[in-house]
Design a protein around this motif. Sequence first.
Motif, short mmCIF file in Angstrom:
data_model
loop_
_atom_site.label_atom_id
_atom_site.label_comp_id
_atom_site.label_asym_id
_atom_site.label_seq_id
_atom_site.Cartn_x
_atom_site.Cartn_y
_atom_site.Cartn_z
N GLU A 91 -20.49 4.56 0.39
CA GLU A 91 -19.38 5.17 0.19
C GLU A 91 -18.83 6.56 0.74
O GLU A 91 -17.57 6.48 0.53
CB GLU A 91 -20.71 6.24 -1.12
N ARG A 92 -19.33 7.03 1.92
CA ARG A 92 -18.38 7.88 2.95
C ARG A 92 -17.41 6.97 4.12
O ARG A 92 -16.42 7.58 3.64
CB ARG A 92 -19.38 8.81 3.58
N VAL A 93 -17.69 5.88 3.67
CA VAL A 93 -16.95 4.65 4.31
C VAL A 93 -15.39 4.69 3.56
O VAL A 93 -14.28 4.58 4.15
CB VAL A 93 -17.34 2.84 4.93
N SER A 94 -16.06 4.30 2.23
CA SER A 94 -14.53 3.76 1.16
C SER A 94 -13.94 5.72 1.16
O SER A 94 -13.04 5.20 0.52
CB SER A 94 -15.87 3.33 -0.23
N GLN A 95 -14.29 6.19 0.91
CA GLN A 95 -13.92 7.54 1.11
C GLN A 95 -13.28 8.42 2.18
O GLN A 95 -11.93 7.84 1.68
CB GLN A 95 -14.96 8.99 1.34
N ALA A 96 -13.65 8.15 3.46
CA ALA A 96 -12.73 7.89 4.55
C ALA A 96 -10.68 6.87 4.15
O ALA A 96 -10.33 7.00 4.67
CB ALA A 96 -13.05 7.26 5.97
N LEU A 97 -12.06 5.82 4.14
CA LEU A 97 -10.51 4.63 4.10
C LEU A 97 -9.73 5.33 2.77
O LEU A 97 -8.39 4.96 3.17
CB LEU A 97 -11.74 2.99 3.53
N ALA A 98 -10.32 5.64 1.73
CA ALA A 98 -9.32 5.56 0.63
C ALA A 98 -8.73 7.49 1.05
O ALA A 98 -7.00 6.89 0.99
CB ALA A 98 -9.99 6.35 -0.79
N SER A 99 -9.05 8.25 1.84
CA SER A 99 -7.83 9.21 2.65
C SER A 99 -7.44 8.89 3.01
O SER A 99 -5.89 9.30 3.29
CB SER A 99 -9.33 10.28 3.23
N PHE A 100 -7.12 7.76 4.31
CA PHE A 100 -6.39 7.29 5.32
C PHE A 100 -5.50 6.32 4.02
O PHE A 100 -4.47 6.51 4.22
CB PHE A 100 -7.12 6.35 5.61
N LEU A 101 -5.84 5.50 3.39
CA LEU A 101 -4.60 4.96 1.98
C LEU A 101 -3.79 6.05 1.57
O LEU A 101 -2.50 5.71 0.96
CB LEU A 101 -5.14 4.13 1.21
N ARG A 102 -4.50 7.58 2.02
CA ARG A 102 -3.53 8.35 1.07
C ARG A 102 -2.40 8.76 1.20
O ARG A 102 -0.76 9.13 0.83
CB ARG A 102 -4.20 9.27 0.18
N THR A 103 -2.41 8.94 2.66
CA THR A 103 -0.95 8.59 3.74
C THR A 103 -0.40 7.65 3.80
O THR A 103 0.67 8.49 4.76
CB THR A 103 -2.09 9.45 4.86
N ILE A 104 -0.40 6.43 3.43
CA ILE A 104 0.57 5.75 3.64
C ILE A 104 1.98 5.93 2.53
O ILE A 104 1.46 5.35 1.46
CB ILE A 104 -0.13 4.22 3.62
N LEU B 254 0.84 -1.37 -0.26
CA LEU B 254 -0.26 -0.14 -0.02
C LEU B 254 0.79 0.63 -0.06
O LEU B 254 0.28 2.22 -0.17
CB LEU B 254 -0.82 -0.33 1.07
N TYR B 255 2.18 1.13 -0.30
CA TYR B 255 2.87 2.23 0.09
C TYR B 255 2.52 3.47 -1.18
O TYR B 255 2.38 2.37 -2.40
CB TYR B 255 4.68 2.00 -0.13
N ASN B 256 2.14 4.50 -0.70
CA ASN B 256 2.45 5.38 -2.02
C ASN B 256 1.15 4.82 -3.13
O ASN B 256 1.03 5.22 -4.08
CB ASN B 256 3.43 5.14 -3.04
N VAL B 257 0.21 4.35 -2.80
CA VAL B 257 -1.08 3.92 -3.16
C VAL B 257 -1.82 5.45 -4.29
O VAL B 257 -2.53 4.68 -5.38
CB VAL B 257 -1.79 2.98 -2.31
#
Length: 210
Positions: A70-83, A8-11
């Motif tokens: 959709e909002r749960v997916s958005q929240a998770l994607a926002s987290f993933l963008r910090t990895i 998930l690095y830089n995903v």
Amino acid sequence: NSRHTPTLYNVGYYRQWYWDGRATTLEGQVLAAWKGQMGADPEKIVATLNGIEGYKNAFQQAMGGPATPERVSQALASFLRTIKSENAPWDRYEQGDKTAVPPEVIAGFEVFTSTRRANCTLCHLPPLYSDTLFHNVGVGYDKPKPDPGRGKILADLAKEKGVEDETAAAMMGAFKTPTLRGVIESGPFFHDGHAATLEDAVDFMLKGGI
């Protein structure tokens, strides 16, 4: 899963997700994995979340409304963008700290980039050390039924639209170039995980794949 889980690095820097690029947004990939690999019922889960005052208030504050798939997916994607992989020794070397890596690393980079030697930057382009494109290097083609990868995705999309995609056949067996960021932490290697060590993966590529 039939494929090795990629890092998930830089995903957040990609434009297509999964080894075959079938997800066109990070949120879409999250939702697909949530329902697929995780076997979840998003509607049932968000109903539970909205029944918990703390979660309900947190979603309202952060996402502008109650929990939805959709909002749960958005929240998770926002987290993933910090990895992100940052401040590696090679990063420090390129930023001017010539003591960050030993001489053999510098020599290795010369081999890595040389068009007359390994020529790895043909696909593993900095700074992600991936061109984010799809290539067939023969991984899995020693098996009776090789994984068709990107080619099948393109063929299926063309079939849905009732058109022909001339690139689909050429992309059979093609997979996204894996990033080399954090590579020693993401083994085994390749989409089928057949290379147990980084040395095995390098040898496979230097031999020209299959």
